[in-house]
Design a protein around this motif. Structure first.
Motif, PDB file in Angstrom:
ATOM      1  N   LEU A  89       0.826  -1.209   0.000  1.00 47.26           N
ATOM      2  CA  LEU A  89       0.000   0.000   0.000  1.00 47.26           C
ATOM      3  C   LEU A  89       0.863   1.263   0.000  1.00 47.26           C
ATOM      4  CD1 LEU A  89      -2.829  -1.048   2.482  1.00 47.26           C
ATOM      5  CD2 LEU A  89      -3.049  -0.673   0.015  1.00 47.26           C
ATOM      6  N   ALA A  90       1.941   1.248   0.774  1.00 50.12           N
ATOM      7  CA  ALA A  90       2.840   2.406   0.794  1.00 50.12           C
ATOM      8  C   ALA A  90       3.447   2.646  -0.580  1.00 50.12           C
ATOM      9  CB  ALA A  90       3.937   2.193   1.840  1.00 50.12           C
ATOM     10  N   LEU A  91       3.925   1.576  -1.221  1.00 54.24           N
ATOM     11  CA  LEU A  91       4.550   1.719  -2.532  1.00 54.24           C
ATOM     12  C   LEU A  91       3.535   2.100  -3.599  1.00 54.24           C
ATOM     13  CD1 LEU A  91       6.914  -1.396  -2.444  1.00 54.24           C
ATOM     14  CD2 LEU A  91       7.577   0.990  -2.179  1.00 54.24           C
ATOM     15  N   SER A  92       2.286   1.659  -3.446  1.00 51.91           N
ATOM     16  CA  SER A  92       1.269   1.936  -4.463  1.00 51.91           C
ATOM     17  C   SER A  92       0.899   3.417  -4.537  1.00 51.91           C
ATOM     18  CB  SER A  92       0.008   1.109  -4.192  1.00 51.91           C
ATOM     19  OG  SER A  92      -0.688   1.586  -3.052  1.00 51.91           O
ATOM     20  N   GLU A  93       1.262   4.186  -3.515  1.00 49.61           N
ATOM     21  CA  GLU A  93       0.974   5.626  -3.543  1.00 49.61           C
ATOM     22  C   GLU A  93       1.920   6.380  -4.466  1.00 49.61           C
ATOM     23  OE1 GLU A  93      -1.547   6.954  -2.348  1.00 49.61           O
ATOM     24  OE2 GLU A  93      -2.301   5.577  -0.829  1.00 49.61           O
ATOM     25  N   GLY A  94       2.939   5.713  -4.978  1.00 48.20           N
ATOM     26  CA  GLY A  94       3.884   6.372  -5.863  1.00 48.20           C
ATOM     27  C   GLY A  94       4.884   7.215  -5.085  1.00 48.20           C
ATOM     28  N   GLU A  95       5.602   8.063  -5.807  1.00 40.89           N
ATOM     29  CA  GLU A  95       6.618   8.905  -5.201  1.00 40.89           C
ATOM     30  C   GLU A  95       6.267  10.364  -5.447  1.00 40.89           C
ATOM     31  OE1 GLU A  95       9.868   7.182  -7.420  1.00 40.89           O
ATOM     32  OE2 GLU A  95      10.614   6.189  -5.618  1.00 40.89           O
ATOM     33  N   GLY A  96       6.876  11.247  -4.662  1.00 36.64           N
ATOM     34  CA  GLY A  96       6.683  12.672  -4.872  1.00 36.64           C
ATOM     35  C   GLY A  96       5.468  13.265  -4.199  1.00 36.64           C
ATOM     36  N   GLY A  97       4.819  12.547  -3.279  1.00 33.73           N
ATOM     37  CA  GLY A  97       3.655  13.095  -2.597  1.00 33.73           C
ATOM     38  C   GLY A  97       3.008  12.080  -1.680  1.00 33.73           C
ATOM     39  N   ARG A  98       1.837  12.443  -1.104  1.00 29.00           N
ATOM     40  CA  ARG A  98       1.074  11.600  -0.193  1.00 29.00           C
ATOM     41  C   ARG A  98       1.969  11.044   0.919  1.00 29.00           C
ATOM     42  NH1 ARG A  98      -3.982  10.750  -1.532  1.00 29.00           N
ATOM     43  NH2 ARG A  98      -4.159   8.784  -0.395  1.00 29.00           N
ATOM     44  N   TRP A  99       2.734  11.961   1.501  1.00 32.31           N
ATOM     45  CA  TRP A  99       3.756  11.574   2.474  1.00 32.31           C
ATOM     46  C   TRP A  99       3.142  10.915   3.714  1.00 32.31           C
ATOM     47  CZ3 TRP A  99       7.547  12.587  -0.647  1.00 32.31           C
ATOM     48  CH2 TRP A  99       7.467  13.699  -1.492  1.00 32.31           C
ATOM     49  N   THR A 100       2.102  11.519   4.262  1.00 32.12           N
ATOM     50  CA  THR A 100       1.520  11.001   5.502  1.00 32.12           C
ATOM     51  C   THR A 100       0.933   9.613   5.294  1.00 32.12           C
ATOM     52  OG1 THR A 100       1.029  13.240   6.274  1.00 32.12           O
ATOM     53  CG2 THR A 100      -0.197  11.441   7.304  1.00 32.12           C
ATOM     54  N   GLN A 101       0.196   9.426   4.201  1.00 34.51           N
ATOM     55  CA  GLN A 101      -0.409   8.126   3.938  1.00 34.51           C
ATOM     56  C   GLN A 101       0.653   7.047   3.775  1.00 34.51           C
ATOM     57  OE1 GLN A 101      -1.054  10.995   2.551  1.00 34.51           O
ATOM     58  NE2 GLN A 101      -3.225  11.254   2.018  1.00 34.51           N
ATOM     59  N   ARG A 102       1.720   7.377   3.071  1.00 30.81           N
ATOM     60  CA  ARG A 102       2.778   6.392   2.851  1.00 30.81           C
ATOM     61  C   ARG A 102       3.464   6.012   4.156  1.00 30.81           C
ATOM     62  NH1 ARG A 102       6.176   9.530  -1.502  1.00 30.81           N
ATOM     63  NH2 ARG A 102       7.582   7.736  -1.335  1.00 30.81           N
ATOM     64  N   GLU A 103       3.763   7.031   4.982  1.00 31.16           N
ATOM     65  CA  GLU A 103       4.464   6.717   6.232  1.00 31.16           C
ATOM     66  C   GLU A 103       3.578   5.913   7.175  1.00 31.16           C
ATOM     67  OE1 GLU A 103       7.891   8.598   8.813  1.00 31.16           O
ATOM     68  OE2 GLU A 103       6.227   9.992   8.525  1.00 31.16           O
TER      69      GLU A 103
ATOM     70  N   PRO B  13       6.297  19.491 -14.152  1.00 25.36           N
ATOM     71  CA  PRO B  13       6.123  18.224 -13.427  1.00 25.36           C
ATOM     72  C   PRO B  13       7.186  17.212 -13.845  1.00 25.36           C
ATOM     73  CG  PRO B  13       4.451  18.452 -15.141  1.00 25.36           C
ATOM     74  CD  PRO B  13       5.170  19.767 -15.069  1.00 25.36           C
ATOM     75  N   LEU B  14       7.644  16.429 -12.885  1.00 26.55           N
ATOM     76  CA  LEU B  14       8.615  15.378 -13.172  1.00 26.55           C
ATOM     77  C   LEU B  14       7.901  14.191 -13.801  1.00 26.55           C
ATOM     78  CD1 LEU B  14      10.649  15.506  -9.846  1.00 26.55           C
ATOM     79  CD2 LEU B  14      11.396  16.337 -12.073  1.00 26.55           C
ATOM     80  N   PRO B  15       8.557  13.485 -14.737  1.00 25.27           N
ATOM     81  CA  PRO B  15       7.908  12.319 -15.357  1.00 25.27           C
ATOM     82  C   PRO B  15       7.693  11.200 -14.348  1.00 25.27           C
ATOM     83  CG  PRO B  15      10.219  12.461 -16.000  1.00 25.27           C
ATOM     84  CD  PRO B  15       9.908  13.718 -15.261  1.00 25.27           C
ATOM     85  N   ASN B  16       6.877  10.236 -14.739  1.00 23.33           N
ATOM     86  CA  ASN B  16       6.466   9.162 -13.843  1.00 23.33           C
ATOM     87  C   ASN B  16       7.629   8.494 -13.139  1.00 23.33           C
ATOM     88  OD1 ASN B  16       4.768   6.883 -12.811  1.00 23.33           O
ATOM     89  ND2 ASN B  16       5.965   5.745 -14.308  1.00 23.33           N
ATOM     90  N   ALA B  17       8.667   8.171 -13.894  1.00 24.31           N
ATOM     91  CA  ALA B  17       9.754   7.383 -13.326  1.00 24.31           C
ATOM     92  C   ALA B  17      10.783   8.217 -12.587  1.00 24.31           C
ATOM     93  CB  ALA B  17      10.450   6.586 -14.429  1.00 24.31           C
ATOM     94  N   ARG B  18      10.619   9.552 -12.522  1.00 26.75           N
ATOM     95  CA  ARG B  18      11.617  10.406 -11.885  1.00 26.75           C
ATOM     96  C   ARG B  18      10.980  11.279 -10.813  1.00 26.75           C
ATOM     97  NH1 ARG B  18      16.615   8.743 -13.788  1.00 26.75           N
ATOM     98  NH2 ARG B  18      17.398  10.721 -13.004  1.00 26.75           N
ATOM     99  N   ARG B  19       9.927  10.810 -10.159  1.00 25.16           N
ATOM    100  CA  ARG B  19       9.194  11.670  -9.239  1.00 25.16           C
ATOM    101  C   ARG B  19       9.756  11.677  -7.828  1.00 25.16           C
ATOM    102  NH1 ARG B  19       2.933  10.835 -11.216  1.00 25.16           N
ATOM    103  NH2 ARG B  19       3.190  11.967 -13.165  1.00 25.16           N
ATOM    104  N   THR B  20      10.686  10.818  -7.522  1.00 25.00           N
ATOM    105  CA  THR B  20      11.272  10.875  -6.192  1.00 25.00           C
ATOM    106  C   THR B  20      11.974  12.212  -6.003  1.00 25.00           C
ATOM    107  OG1 THR B  20      12.851   9.896  -4.657  1.00 25.00           O
ATOM    108  CG2 THR B  20      13.338   9.679  -7.007  1.00 25.00           C
ATOM    109  N   LEU B  21      11.776  12.819  -4.845  1.00 25.65           N
ATOM    110  CA  LEU B  21      12.371  14.132  -4.563  1.00 25.65           C
ATOM    111  C   LEU B  21      13.623  14.020  -3.707  1.00 25.65           C
ATOM    112  CD1 LEU B  21       9.083  16.119  -3.849  1.00 25.65           C
ATOM    113  CD2 LEU B  21      10.408  16.044  -5.965  1.00 25.65           C
ATOM    114  N   ALA B  22      14.214  12.831  -3.665  1.00 22.52           N
ATOM    115  CA  ALA B  22      15.421  12.650  -2.855  1.00 22.52           C
ATOM    116  C   ALA B  22      16.532  13.598  -3.286  1.00 22.52           C
ATOM    117  CB  ALA B  22      15.892  11.194  -2.942  1.00 22.52           C
TER     118      ALA B  22
END
Length: 674
Positions: A371-385, A552-561
């Protein structure tokens, strides 16, 4: 595809689309479509086109270099790396669409698989003639009545379930080196499985007297100028092969075969036994679950997804199978090559699989990771954590959580915690086969511990030589001095598509900083957006870096690390950073969680993170209140206006005293059809 001369230069823009078995290949778009779509590096596509032109004929290295590298001097390693990437494209369909053979001292040969038929290969040596594919053996078991019961499960062994016997591996008869390596492999596998908690023994009795459930056996042979290791896990009661693995290494790296093979088989067996517990599993599910575990721990996401899709059909009531399927679908959704709609479909598949796992067993910790991974990257921080926290509450030592949660921590800037967690993963389970070791090296380098990162990569290379080449290059390119970085890129990655940009940029970097040069070299235009932002920030062109962040960053580059990398320090110190973090949702997450990124503790930071985050929150609250008040005044004015009365009169029928809302998109014009 018509036959053409293989030495002819490959011009991707002029190459027509063609098919390889189940794959559709589009050279001009650098895309391969099968069960999924993959974006391919231009050099890899050129080699694939050239091998397909040959229509089954062996293509020499010289032909490859002439057509794809325009005859430039390139190392054998550079060719081998590209060929290895071509091999991975076969997995874009299931079963694989083709096999790519290495013909020792000659070149490479691509053979297309016929529909519904296993891909043909070279005739195996006589000593390996008895090896049979797992699927064939399973089919024979069904047809021949080898199941011990009519419910389709493996028979229970007489001894403790999960006990494993390691047979002595065999080398080629009379070949002392392969015999020596075989003994080393047997000993290393027994040691690794004991460390992983698998009950293990060397078998010195006949199968009839042995009460173990599994046998691990295999062989080592010379393969051209190198060596190959074959490892098999066999069900003791029936003799059926449950899982097999093949590794190849050049002669100079043959010592690593035993360690890598031992890590792979011990990790897969430990994963199976831990997740299965005392439950009985359908026959095919045991072999599939071993494949899933192997793919999950090594981050072969496409292979994992293919196996889990079959696994949930074979074992529909197994919660862990659905959870692993969710993890695989979510991982693939985040990979390069998926358009947004494809990624969204995969994330929905991941969510549904995770929910099904929790329906079957609410204590399935891996389902929360899915479920955490299914939220994708680059947002929905609280739900993922929160999903990760639920996973850790159920299983504090869950390896899949320990190796994926650090990626989340990188996105929110908590690097010290990420380093500690990756170390904890290493204590819970060997991370060297997954991204754990590579991630730890990257985190150490990011924090400035370059020597420690280099020592770790050297250790990883002893087990899987060259597997961390890209990590070594990335660390050099971004965080080592430009002269050192240039030398490493030329040595390790001169043929990579990004190399021309990096080499020119690094040579020019001192002058760019000193003279305030803006923009990037033309060779860098094709870089991923986050890399361009980092290069701009590194040279001091902050205006361009912030402008690039507006897209906006593309799908595969949305991590904000990347926001927390050392080269982004000036970017973070800019007054525009906290408003940017607010737009990304980070400041709200930091306030809500009370956990602040590491950079907020820097003593010379020109602002206080919490103060700025509170200002942004209050400003948004004020805007929302003002908008609400304006809306209320507009609504009151509308109710009192003559226009509203006429609209109500026109819209109402004999028994209808309602009127359309002034904030509705529906109007009298649309209702009347005009």
């Amino acid at each position: 595809m018509t036959t053409v001369e293989t030495h002819k230069k490959v011009e991707l823009a002029r190459e027509p689309d063609f098919r390889l078995g189940r794959l559709e290949v589009s050279p001009s778009l650098c895309r391969v479509r099968g069960d999924r779509e993959i974006r391919v590096e231009p050099r890899v596509m050129e080699v694939l086109v050239l091998l397909a032109r040959a229509e089954g004929r062996t293509v020499s290295r010289d032909e490859l270099i002439a057509a794809c590298w325009q005859g430039r001097t390139v190392s054998d390693d550079a060719v081998t790396r590209v060929v290895a990437k071509v091999r991975t494209l076969a997995a874009a369909s299931e079963p694989p669409a083709f096999v790519l053979e290495t013909v020792p001292k000659v070149g490479f040969r691509l053979v297309v698989a016929a529909a519904g038929v296993a891909p043909p290969g070279r005739a195996p040596p006589a000593w390996r003639g008895w090896l049979v594919p797992v699927t064939v053996i399973l089919a024979a078991a069904v047809a021949g009545g080898l199941w011990a019961s009519n419910d389709g499960v493996w028979p229970l062994a007489a001894g403790r379930r999960g006990d494993t016997a390691v047979e002595a591996f065999v080398g080629e008869k009379g070949d002392r080196e392969t015999e020596r390596l075989a003994i080393a492999a047997s000993e290393e596998i027994a040691r690794r499985m004991d460390e992983a908690g698998v009950q293990t023994r060397f078998r010195d009795v006949s199968p009839q007297q042995d009460d173990t459930e599994f046998q691990v056996t295999g062989s080592i042979a010379r393969e051209g100028d190198g060596y190959s290791l074959i490892t098999r896990v066999i069900d003791r009661a029936t003799g059926l092969i449950l899982w097999s693995d093949r590794l190849e290494r050049p002669a100079s790296q043959r010592q690593s075969l035993a360690k890598e093979g031992a890590r792979r088989v011990s990790s897969a067996l430990a994963c199976l036994l831990r997740d299965r517990g005392s439950r009985r599993m359908p026959a095919e599910a045991i072999g599939l679950y071993l494949q899933v575990c192997d793919a999950a721990l090594n981050y072969w996401n496409a292979r994992m997804l293919s196996a889990t899709r079959r696994l949930v059909v074979v074992a529909p009531e197994m919660a862990d199978a659905h959870a692993m399927h969710g993890i695989a679908a979510a991982r693939v959704a985040s990979e390069t090559g998926f358009a947004e709609e494809g990624a969204a479909a995969l994330r929905m598949e991941a969510k549904e699989a995770a929910r099904r796992a929790l329906e079957l067993d609410p204590r399935t910790a891996k389902a929360h990771v899915a479920l955490a991974l299914s939220e994708g990257e680059g947002g929905r921080w609280t739900q993922r954590e929160r999903a990760y926290q639920r996973a850790f509450a159920l299983d504090p030592d869950l390896t899949l959580a320990l190796t994926s949660y650090p990626q989340f921590l990188r996105e929110v800037g908590r690097l010290d915690e990420a380093i500690e967690l990756v170390g904890r993963a290493g204590r819970a389970a060997d991370p060297r086969g997954a991204e754990g070791g590579s991630l730890q090296a990257m985190l150490l380098a990011q924090k400035g511990y370059l020597r420690e990162a280099e020592r770790l990569i050297t250790l990883l290379d002893q087990e899987a030589p060259g597997a961390n080449r890209e990590v070594r290059v990335a660390i050099a390119a971004w965080w080592e001095d430009p002269p050192v970085a240039i030398a490493k890129i030329r040595d390790l990655a001169a043929d990579d598509d990004d190399a021309p940009c990096l080499l020119i940029y690094l040579r020019e970097l001192p002058d760019r900083r000193a003279n305030g040069v803006k923009g990037l070299p033309p060779e860098c235009e094709r870089l991923a957006p986050d890399w361009r932002i980092r290069l701009l920030a590194r040279e001091g062109d902050l205006n361009a870096a912030y402008a690039a962040m507006s897209a906006p960053l593309p799908n595969a580059r949305r991590t904000l690390a990347f926001l927390y990398y050392p080269e982004m320090k000036a970017f973070r110190r800019d007054p525009r950073f906290m408003p940017l973090a607010g737009r990304l949702g980070l400041t709200d997450y930091w306030l809500e969680s009370g956990r602040w990124p590491d950079f907020c503790r820097e003593p010379d930071l020109p602002y206080d993170c919490r103060t700025e985050a509170l200002k942004l929150a209050q400003r948004r609250k004020g805007v929302a209140s003002a908008s609400s008040a304006i809306g209320a005044r507009l609504g009151a004015a509308w109710k009192a206006s003559p226009m509203r009365m006429r609209a109500a009169s026109d819209a109402a029928g004999p028994d209808d005293n309602t009127a359309p809302s002034p904030f509705s998109w529906t109007s009298r014009r649309t209702k009347s059809g005009r």
